[in-house]
Write an enzyme that holds these catalytic residues in place. Structure first.
Site: not given
Ligand code: ACO
Length: 322
Positions: A279, A113, A249
């Site tokens: 993204n 990214c 980003h």
């Molecule tokens: N739909 C429904 N529930 C979901 C989904 C989904 N698509 N995905 C995860 N969950 C659930 C999980 O299983 C978890 O359930 P649990 O509590 O029963 O275990 C719950 O939702 C919470 O999961 P978290 O991972 O803690 O959720 P979070 O609020 O952190 O959101 C997300 C997840 C959106 C992926 C976030 O962490 C994020 O955006 N992270 C950055 C990742 C990213 O952008 N990566 C790309 C490259 S790096 C960069 O570009 C910065």
């Protein structure tokens, strides 16, 4: 002293749009969950026969048009991509052939990214040192090809696209500074386990797809992006008030909001495209820049800060006068 100045921007998004409602038909999620946690509403997905080089070519032609120059006047092409058409040759050499810029150096950069920020930082050095007068810098991705479309934790986040800029040597200020970093200790928080050299177990296809520990990546991204902005401002003896536009980003609207808050910058000075593009990895920053330029928000003479964070981990920024 000579600067590298942006003289044209371009962007390209594949025609096919996949909404959150489409995704909720396929995996155990809901359109509301995706929008609330990420700010994403839709993403563009490349057609089966559309590759990173195709997307890059469209964006590059639009940037060349905006600059009012022909491809054969380029003397450097750098493409940031994690999803190239082939193991080799590079996407950069393929678009060089299509644009008729034969002979100039052309190579790909892989920093996920952060790729476009890395590529722009590299091209800036070529131009500043007099090794190139006109450079094309592209971020192009077909991330949909490395997604497991049954994994709700990753497939909701990404989209395909390309963005490009043309740089030209100028006595007028352009790129003021670039700051590039990496810390390879975090490899397994965000990666594709399979590879050309390491291979993969053919019975375990999900090794060929993005694997991510989302909440850890999220926290790291917010902390690191705050630090890179401070580093950039202090290197230029500036404060955040001097920034007209932050072009970050586009990973998650919550990351954008947290970064802007750390800077005390209102969201009205942040270019956000994550809602419509999701993204797009290395394409996200140049796509957002192009949107801001074409809709007239980013004006000549304004101060623009580009920043990114991605797999590796890699992170970086470019401060420029547009
Ligand atoms: N739909 C429904 N529930 C979901 C989904 C989904 N698509 N995905 C995860 N969950 C659930 C999980 O299983 C978890 O359930 P649990 O509590 O029963 O275990 C719950 O939702 C919470 O999961 P978290 O991972 O803690 O959720 P979070 O609020 O952190 O959101 C997300 C997840 C959106 C992926 C976030 O962490 C994020 O955006 N992270 C950055 C990742 C990213 O952008 N990566 C790309 C490259 S790096 C960069 O570009 C910065």
């Amino acid at each position: 002293m000579s600067y590298a100045r942006i003289i044209g921007t371009g962007g390209y998004l594949p025609e096919h749009i996949v909404t959150n409602f489409d995704i909720e038909q396929k995996v155990d999620t809901s359109a509301e969950w995706i929008f609330e946690r990420t700010g994403i509403e839709q993403r563009h997905i490349a057609a089966p026969d559309e590759t990173a080089a195709d997307l890059a070519e469209h964006a590059a032609r639009r940037a060349l048009d905006a600059a009012g120059i022909d491809g054969d006047t380029l003397d450097l092409i750098v493409v940031a991509t994690t999803t190239p058409d082939h193991v080799f040759p590079s996407v950069a050499t393929q678009i060089q052939a299509r644009l008729g810029a034969y002979g100039c150096p052309a190579f790909d950069v892989q920093a996920v990214c952060t790729g476009f920020v890395y590529a722009l930082g590299i091209a800036d050095k070529f131009v500043r040192t007099g090794s190139a007068r006109r450079a094309l810098v592209v971020g192009s991705e077909t991330f949909s090809r490395i997604l497991d479309w049954t994994d709700r934790t990753t497939c909701i986040l990404f989209g395909d696209g390309a963005g490009a800029v043309v740089l030209e040597a100028s006595e007028e200020p352009g790129i003021l500074s670039s700051h590039l970093h990496a810390d390879g200790r975090y490899k397994e928080l965000l990666w594709v386990p399979a590879g050309v050299s390491s291979g993969y177990d053919q019975t375990c296809l999900n090794q060929a797809y993005v694997a991510m520990r989302g909440s850890e990546v999220f926290k790291m991204a917010v902390r690191t992006l705050g630090r890179i902005v401070d580093e950039t401002l202090s290197a230029n003896q500036m404060t955040a008030e001097a920034i007209d536009w932050l072009v970050p980003h586009q990973a998650n609207e919550r990351i954008l909001v947290a970064t802007a808050r750390q800077l005390n910058l209102p969201m009205s000075r942040v270019i956000s495209t994550v809602r419509y593009h999701a993204n797009t990895s290395a394409a996200s920053v140049p796509l957002a820049l192009d949107v801001g330029v074409r809709d007239g928000r980013i004006q000549p003479g304004q101060t623009v800060l580009l920043e990114a964070f991605g797999g590796g981990f890699t992170w970086g920024s470019v401060l420029l006068t547009y």
